[in-house]
Design a protein around this motif. Structure first.
Motif, PDB file in Angstrom:
ATOM      1  N   ARG A  35       0.901  -1.242  -0.182  1.00  0.00           N
ATOM      2  CA  ARG A  35       0.004  -0.085  -0.045  1.00  0.00           C
ATOM      3  C   ARG A  35       1.028   1.211   0.154  1.00  0.00           C
ATOM      4  N   ALA A  36       1.143   1.593  -1.205  1.00  0.00           N
ATOM      5  CA  ALA A  36       2.134   2.854  -1.374  1.00  0.00           C
ATOM      6  C   ALA A  36       1.285   3.987  -1.976  1.00  0.00           C
ATOM      7  N   ALA A  37       1.999   5.224  -1.616  1.00  0.00           N
ATOM      8  CA  ALA A  37       1.362   6.350  -2.525  1.00  0.00           C
ATOM      9  C   ALA A  37       2.527   7.157  -2.854  1.00  0.00           C
ATOM     10  N   LEU A  38       2.327   7.991  -3.839  1.00  0.00           N
ATOM     11  CA  LEU A  38       3.456   8.743  -4.644  1.00  0.00           C
ATOM     12  C   LEU A  38       3.243  10.329  -4.512  1.00  0.00           C
ATOM     13  N   VAL A  39       4.231  11.214  -4.030  1.00  0.00           N
ATOM     14  CA  VAL A  39       4.127  12.646  -4.053  1.00  0.00           C
ATOM     15  C   VAL A  39       5.092  12.958  -5.136  1.00  0.00           C
ATOM     16  N   VAL A  40       4.689  13.723  -6.175  1.00  0.00           N
ATOM     17  CA  VAL A  40       5.627  14.306  -7.192  1.00  0.00           C
ATOM     18  C   VAL A  40       5.518  15.872  -7.046  1.00  0.00           C
ATOM     19  N   ALA A  41       6.840  16.268  -6.800  1.00  0.00           N
ATOM     20  CA  ALA A  41       7.281  17.625  -6.650  1.00  0.00           C
ATOM     21  C   ALA A  41       8.057  18.055  -7.822  1.00  0.00           C
ATOM     22  N   GLY A  42       7.458  18.863  -8.653  1.00  0.00           N
ATOM     23  CA  GLY A  42       8.110  19.111 -10.020  1.00  0.00           C
ATOM     24  C   GLY A  42       7.220  19.478 -10.874  1.00  0.00           C
ATOM     25  N   ASP A  43       7.497  20.033 -12.088  1.00  0.00           N
ATOM     26  CA  ASP A  43       6.591  20.419 -13.169  1.00  0.00           C
ATOM     27  C   ASP A  43       7.564  20.351 -14.603  1.00  0.00           C
ATOM     28  N   GLY A  44       6.918  20.215 -15.508  1.00  0.00           N
ATOM     29  CA  GLY A  44       7.396  20.232 -17.059  1.00  0.00           C
ATOM     30  C   GLY A  44       6.428  19.825 -18.020  1.00  0.00           C
ATOM     31  N   PRO A  45       7.073  19.631 -19.143  1.00  0.00           N
ATOM     32  CA  PRO A  45       6.086  19.258 -20.324  1.00  0.00           C
ATOM     33  C   PRO A  45       5.370  18.051 -20.056  1.00  0.00           C
ATOM     34  N   LEU A  46       5.680  17.075 -19.228  1.00  0.00           N
ATOM     35  CA  LEU A  46       5.167  15.589 -19.223  1.00  0.00           C
ATOM     36  C   LEU A  46       4.166  15.893 -17.994  1.00  0.00           C
ATOM     37  N   ALA A  47       3.927  16.888 -17.184  1.00  0.00           N
ATOM     38  CA  ALA A  47       2.952  17.042 -16.352  1.00  0.00           C
ATOM     39  C   ALA A  47       1.401  16.480 -16.473  1.00  0.00           C
ATOM     40  N   GLY A  48       0.926  17.102 -17.559  1.00  0.00           N
ATOM     41  CA  GLY A  48      -0.434  16.747 -17.978  1.00  0.00           C
ATOM     42  C   GLY A  48      -0.764  15.185 -18.209  1.00  0.00           C
ATOM     43  N   SER A  49       0.336  14.830 -19.155  1.00  0.00           N
ATOM     44  CA  SER A  49       0.272  13.299 -19.441  1.00  0.00           C
ATOM     45  C   SER A  49       0.376  12.358 -18.194  1.00  0.00           C
ATOM     46  N   LEU A  50       1.214  12.718 -17.395  1.00  0.00           N
ATOM     47  CA  LEU A  50       1.432  11.745 -16.302  1.00  0.00           C
ATOM     48  C   LEU A  50       0.094  11.908 -15.100  1.00  0.00           C
ATOM     49  N   GLU A  51      -0.420  13.193 -15.070  1.00  0.00           N
ATOM     50  CA  GLU A  51      -1.638  13.087 -14.293  1.00  0.00           C
ATOM     51  C   GLU A  51      -2.686  12.410 -14.879  1.00  0.00           C
ATOM     52  N   ARG A  52      -2.904  12.550 -16.388  1.00  0.00           N
ATOM     53  CA  ARG A  52      -4.140  11.660 -17.061  1.00  0.00           C
ATOM     54  C   ARG A  52      -3.751  10.039 -16.645  1.00  0.00           C
ATOM     55  N   ARG A  53      -2.505   9.792 -16.752  1.00  0.00           N
ATOM     56  CA  ARG A  53      -2.139   8.437 -16.613  1.00  0.00           C
ATOM     57  C   ARG A  53      -2.799   7.865 -15.245  1.00  0.00           C
ATOM     58  N   ALA A  54      -2.125   8.600 -14.242  1.00  0.00           N
ATOM     59  CA  ALA A  54      -2.445   8.407 -12.773  1.00  0.00           C
ATOM     60  C   ALA A  54      -3.942   8.418 -12.590  1.00  0.00           C
ATOM     61  N   ALA A  55      -4.731   9.216 -13.002  1.00  0.00           N
ATOM     62  CA  ALA A  55      -6.016   9.253 -12.898  1.00  0.00           C
ATOM     63  C   ALA A  55      -6.629   8.267 -13.658  1.00  0.00           C
ATOM     64  N   ALA A  56      -6.239   7.574 -14.798  1.00  0.00           N
ATOM     65  CA  ALA A  56      -6.966   6.636 -15.783  1.00  0.00           C
ATOM     66  C   ALA A  56      -6.648   5.292 -14.879  1.00  0.00           C
ATOM     67  N   GLU A  57      -5.234   5.232 -14.281  1.00  0.00           N
ATOM     68  CA  GLU A  57      -5.078   3.701 -13.726  1.00  0.00           C
ATOM     69  C   GLU A  57      -5.463   3.990 -12.251  1.00  0.00           C
ATOM     70  N   ARG A  58      -5.948   4.915 -11.681  1.00  0.00           N
ATOM     71  CA  ARG A  58      -6.192   5.100 -10.452  1.00  0.00           C
ATOM     72  C   ARG A  58      -5.136   4.725  -9.522  1.00  0.00           C
ATOM     73  N   LEU A  59      -4.060   5.479  -9.711  1.00  0.00           N
ATOM     74  CA  LEU A  59      -2.983   5.499  -8.872  1.00  0.00           C
ATOM     75  C   LEU A  59      -2.921   6.635  -7.900  1.00  0.00           C
ATOM     76  N   PRO A  60      -2.529   6.503  -6.770  1.00  0.00           N
ATOM     77  CA  PRO A  60      -2.609   7.281  -5.606  1.00  0.00           C
ATOM     78  C   PRO A  60      -1.332   8.061  -5.697  1.00  0.00           C
ATOM     79  N   VAL A  61      -1.323   9.104  -6.633  1.00  0.00           N
ATOM     80  CA  VAL A  61      -0.198   9.991  -7.019  1.00  0.00           C
ATOM     81  C   VAL A  61      -0.799  11.591  -6.597  1.00  0.00           C
ATOM     82  N   GLU A  62       0.082  12.487  -5.849  1.00  0.00           N
ATOM     83  CA  GLU A  62      -0.371  13.721  -5.765  1.00  0.00           C
ATOM     84  C   GLU A  62       0.620  14.431  -6.281  1.00  0.00           C
ATOM     85  N   PHE A  63       0.354  15.196  -7.345  1.00  0.00           N
ATOM     86  CA  PHE A  63       0.982  16.159  -8.111  1.00  0.00           C
ATOM     87  C   PHE A  63       0.957  17.678  -7.571  1.00  0.00           C
ATOM     88  N   LEU A  64       2.162  17.936  -6.954  1.00  0.00           N
ATOM     89  CA  LEU A  64       2.119  19.399  -6.310  1.00  0.00           C
ATOM     90  C   LEU A  64       2.671  20.596  -7.101  1.00  0.00           C
TER      91      LEU A  64
END
Length: 388
Positions: free
Chosen positions: A234-263
């Motif tokens: 039972r792991a969760a991930l926090v991502v601190a950072g921005d860049g051109p891939l931010a949008g695609s990573l957020e969409r992937r996390a949502a689609a796969e229901r991964l507990p990722v917090e993008f700061l």
């Protein structure tokens, strides 16, 4: 003896930049404290000339590179050349071996000793952009030969980074490690309340502090999280950072229901240090990192690191973390192996490793590369001039 004017030029620096921005600031502060006159020239949206904790900072209008998330470069050579001539440097230090390599040739003609800082390996970056290994190595060798000729010295922060210059027989390479603020980044910042807030019920809190761009391979952190959860962790991930891939990573996390917090970009260094101390494991998936300041900051906060085996980070983190291959499964296995160590031991080992990398030693090594001795601690700052 008076101090030397050390003019430093860098590209690919933005308000959201990470390791490079930190290194420029800390080295500038160290040069100033050693009695020298550091002047930093960087690209930005508009022209500025100001004093900062690292000395004088001149910002020139820079061209935005498409697809890089806001990176700018000093493209107007005539203006940069005029600034250099007006500043009359005793030394120059360049943090870009591509678009600013010509400044080494300018320094050679002006008889000004010059240093190029290798913040990344050329072949490593080319490989991350999809070039075959043999093609990337050949292109890197050609680039590095020209760089070695243009500059008086090449500074590499690790033995790993030095290898590509050794490969071509360069004889003007010196090594100078980077450092970490051991007072700001400390295990005592660890907060169980902050950890619980970000973990949101998860047993393991992972953190990735990285620019979200192709060469950093941030998607590998999501791969590792998915592999851990598939294995029942039972792991969760926090991502601190921005860049051109931010949008695609957020969409992937949502689609796969991964507990990722993008700061997004975390500008406040105190807040970032709190996050680094709160995490259980820091992930550093970049395959072409030549040092990895964010990983070292995590170690200083007592948080062990899992890094890419193809980068320089295994050399930096030592036994305070683990190196993993290029798949999420391999990163997940390394995370589980680290978690199997007693928490007190793994966090103590992380801090002990970071204590080998203070900024004082780094500044001394860089000044030695410039042949610039300490002349009078606590010197005053220079006055901004007029940018032309």
């Amino acid at each position: 003896m008076s101090g030397l004017r050390i003019v430093r030029l860098a590209n690919f620096v933005t308000p959201a930049s990470g390791g490079l921005r930190t290194a420029l600031r800390e080295l500038g502060r160290g040069y100033l404290a050693a009695g020298h006159d550091p002047v930093l020239v960087v690209p930005g949206e508009r022209a500025r000339d100001e004093l900062a904790e690292q000395g004088r900072v001149i910002t020139l209008p820079g061209v935005v590179l498409p697809g890089t998330g806001g990176y700018r470069v000093l493209a107007d050579r005539r203006r940069v050349r005029r600034i250099l001539e007006d500043l009359a440097p005793d030394r120059i230090e360049v943090s870009d071996r591509t678009t600013l390599r010509w400044t080494g040739e300018w320094a050679r003609r002006a008889r000004v000793p010059s240093v190029m800082v290798s913040h990344e390996t050329a072949d490593g970056v080319l490989r991350t952009w999809g070039l075959p290994e043999a093609v990337a190595a050949g292109a890197a060798d050609r680039l590095n030969r020209r760089t070695g000729w243009a500059f008086s010295r090449i500074v590499c922060t690790t033995e790993w980074a030095e290898r590509e210059f050794v490969r071509i027989g360069a004889r003007n390479v010196v090594r100078a490690p980077l450092g970490v603020d051991l007072a700001q980044c400390r295990p005592g910042r660890r907060s169980t309340v902050l950890r619980a807030r970000h973990a949101r019920g998860a047993r393991v809190l992972l953190l990735m502090c990285s620019r979200l761009s192709v060469e950093k391979r941030p998607g590998l952190a999501l791969d590792a999280l998915a592999a851990l959860r598939h294995a029942g962790v039972r792991a969760a991930l926090v991502v601190a950072g921005d860049g051109p891939l931010a949008g695609s990573l957020e969409r992937r996390a949502a689609a796969e229901r991964l507990p990722v917090e993008f700061l997004g970009h975390v500008a406040d260094r105190e807040t970032l240090a709190d996050l680094q101390a709160a995490a259980d494991i820091c992930l550093a998936p970049g395959p072409a990192e030549t040092f990895g300041l964010s990983a070292l900051e995590a170690l200083a906060c007592g948080t062990p690191v899992v890094c890419s085996a193809s980068s320089a980070l295994p050399e930096v983190i030592g036994d305070a973390g683990l190196a993993a291959g290029s798949t999420g499964g391999e990163f997940a296995t390394a995370v589980r192996e680290l978690l199997a160590r007693p928490e007190r031991d793994r966090r103590a080992d992380a801090r002990a490793r970071a204590e080998l990398f203070g900024w004082d030693a780094s500044v001394a090594a860089f000044l030695a590369a410039h042949e610039a001795p300490v002349v009078r601690p606590g010197t005053g700052r220079t006055t901004p001039g007029v940018i032309v």
